[in-house]
Scaffold this motif. Structure first.
Motif, PDB file in Angstrom:
ATOM      1  N   GLU A   8       0.821  -1.210   0.000  1.00  0.00           N
ATOM      2  CA  GLU A   8       0.000   0.000   0.000  1.00  0.00           C
ATOM      3  C   GLU A   8       0.859   1.266   0.000  1.00  0.00           C
ATOM      4  O   GLU A   8       0.447   2.284  -0.543  1.00  0.00           O
ATOM      5  CB  GLU A   8      -0.973  -0.027   1.185  1.00  0.00           C
ATOM      6  CG  GLU A   8      -1.980  -1.166   1.122  1.00  0.00           C
ATOM      7  CD  GLU A   8      -2.845  -1.130  -0.148  1.00  0.00           C
ATOM      8  OE1 GLU A   8      -3.069  -0.033  -0.693  1.00  0.00           O
ATOM      9  OE2 GLU A   8      -3.284  -2.198  -0.597  1.00  0.00           O
ATOM     10  N   GLU A  38      -6.856   4.132  -1.905  1.00  0.00           N
ATOM     11  CA  GLU A  38      -5.801   3.274  -1.351  1.00  0.00           C
ATOM     12  C   GLU A  38      -5.349   3.743   0.034  1.00  0.00           C
ATOM     13  O   GLU A  38      -4.738   2.980   0.768  1.00  0.00           O
ATOM     14  CB  GLU A  38      -4.579   3.249  -2.276  1.00  0.00           C
ATOM     15  CG  GLU A  38      -4.843   2.780  -3.692  1.00  0.00           C
ATOM     16  CD  GLU A  38      -5.031   1.279  -3.815  1.00  0.00           C
ATOM     17  OE1 GLU A  38      -4.898   0.572  -2.805  1.00  0.00           O
ATOM     18  OE2 GLU A  38      -5.314   0.825  -4.938  1.00  0.00           O
ATOM     19  N   HIS A  41      -6.591   1.533   2.669  1.00  0.00           N
ATOM     20  CA  HIS A  41      -5.826   0.277   2.777  1.00  0.00           C
ATOM     21  C   HIS A  41      -4.555   0.501   3.599  1.00  0.00           C
ATOM     22  O   HIS A  41      -4.177  -0.335   4.407  1.00  0.00           O
ATOM     23  CB  HIS A  41      -5.432  -0.235   1.387  1.00  0.00           C
ATOM     24  CG  HIS A  41      -6.622  -0.552   0.518  1.00  0.00           C
ATOM     25  ND1 HIS A  41      -6.476  -0.959  -0.791  1.00  0.00           N
ATOM     26  CD2 HIS A  41      -7.950  -0.526   0.770  1.00  0.00           C
ATOM     27  CE1 HIS A  41      -7.683  -1.164  -1.299  1.00  0.00           C
ATOM     28  NE2 HIS A  41      -8.590  -0.899  -0.386  1.00  0.00           N
ATOM     29  N   GLU A 122      -9.133  -3.889  -4.959  1.00  0.00           N
ATOM     30  CA  GLU A 122      -8.102  -3.924  -6.013  1.00  0.00           C
ATOM     31  C   GLU A 122      -8.705  -4.475  -7.311  1.00  0.00           C
ATOM     32  O   GLU A 122      -8.374  -4.013  -8.403  1.00  0.00           O
ATOM     33  CB  GLU A 122      -6.881  -4.773  -5.615  1.00  0.00           C
ATOM     34  CG  GLU A 122      -6.291  -4.577  -4.218  1.00  0.00           C
ATOM     35  CD  GLU A 122      -5.916  -3.169  -3.809  1.00  0.00           C
ATOM     36  OE1 GLU A 122      -6.317  -2.198  -4.466  1.00  0.00           O
ATOM     37  OE2 GLU A 122      -5.212  -3.038  -2.789  1.00  0.00           O
TER      38      GLU A 122
HETATM   39 FE   FE2 Z   1      -4.675  -1.236  -2.033  1.00  0.00          FE
END
Ligand code: FE2
Ligand code: FE2
Length: 159
Positions: A8, A38, A41, A122
């Motif tokens: 990440e 992201e 994440h 993803e």
């Molecule tokens: Fe990711």
């Protein structure tokens, strides 16, 4: 989980570099938006690492720089290739997360929930890149990306 966190960190670098190197304002906004998604994440994996009493990779600044350089190079190859790179990256990450799920202990529900949600995110990033006009990458490029990912995951497992 440290490996996923490194992934990440790299995602942040890749999307920032691809947005920076993109001259089409609409596409630039898409890269920035994907990068923002992201960030969740990054936070989930960082929190889970801490909960597990583990630490992030010492090499994170290096991973970030390396991924930024790769993202910039992809951006220079044009929009379709840059999107093709995004699609292939997301697909490979999804495959990695799928294989990680098979190795995660069944009782570690918290980690499994994170990995499952990331895997599904993803997959949608890969579809998004495809919808935006991703060009297929040559097999050699995919192979090089797999090799780089393997280097990263093996190293991050230890340091
Ligand atoms: Fe990711
Ligand atoms: Fe993604």
């Amino acid at each position: 989980m440290r490996v996923n966190h490194v992934g990440e960190v790299c995602a942040q670098a890749l999307y920032s570099a691809q947005a920076l190197g993109c001259r089409n304002p609409e596409l630039k906004a898409q890269f920035l938006q994907a990068g923002r998604e992201e960030l969740d994440h990054l936070a989930w994996t960082a929190d889970r690492l801490r909960e597990l009493g583990d630490r992030p990779s010492w090499l994170n600044p290096l991973w970030y720089l390396g991924a930024f350089a790769i993202g910039s190079a992809a951006a220079r190859l044009g929009e379709a290739t840059s999107l093709g790179f995004m699609k292939e990256t997301e697909t490979q990450v999804e495959q990695h997360l799928a294989s990680h799920l098979t190795r995660l202990p069944a009782h570690d529900g918290a980690s499994r929930a994170i990995v499952e949600q990331m895997k599904s995110d993803e997959a949608s990033h890969a579809l998004q890149a495809q919808a935006l006009g991703a060009a297929p990458l040559p097999d050699a490029a995919k192979g090089a990306m797999r090799w780089a990912a393997r280097l990263m995951t093996r190293t991050a497992h230890w340091v």
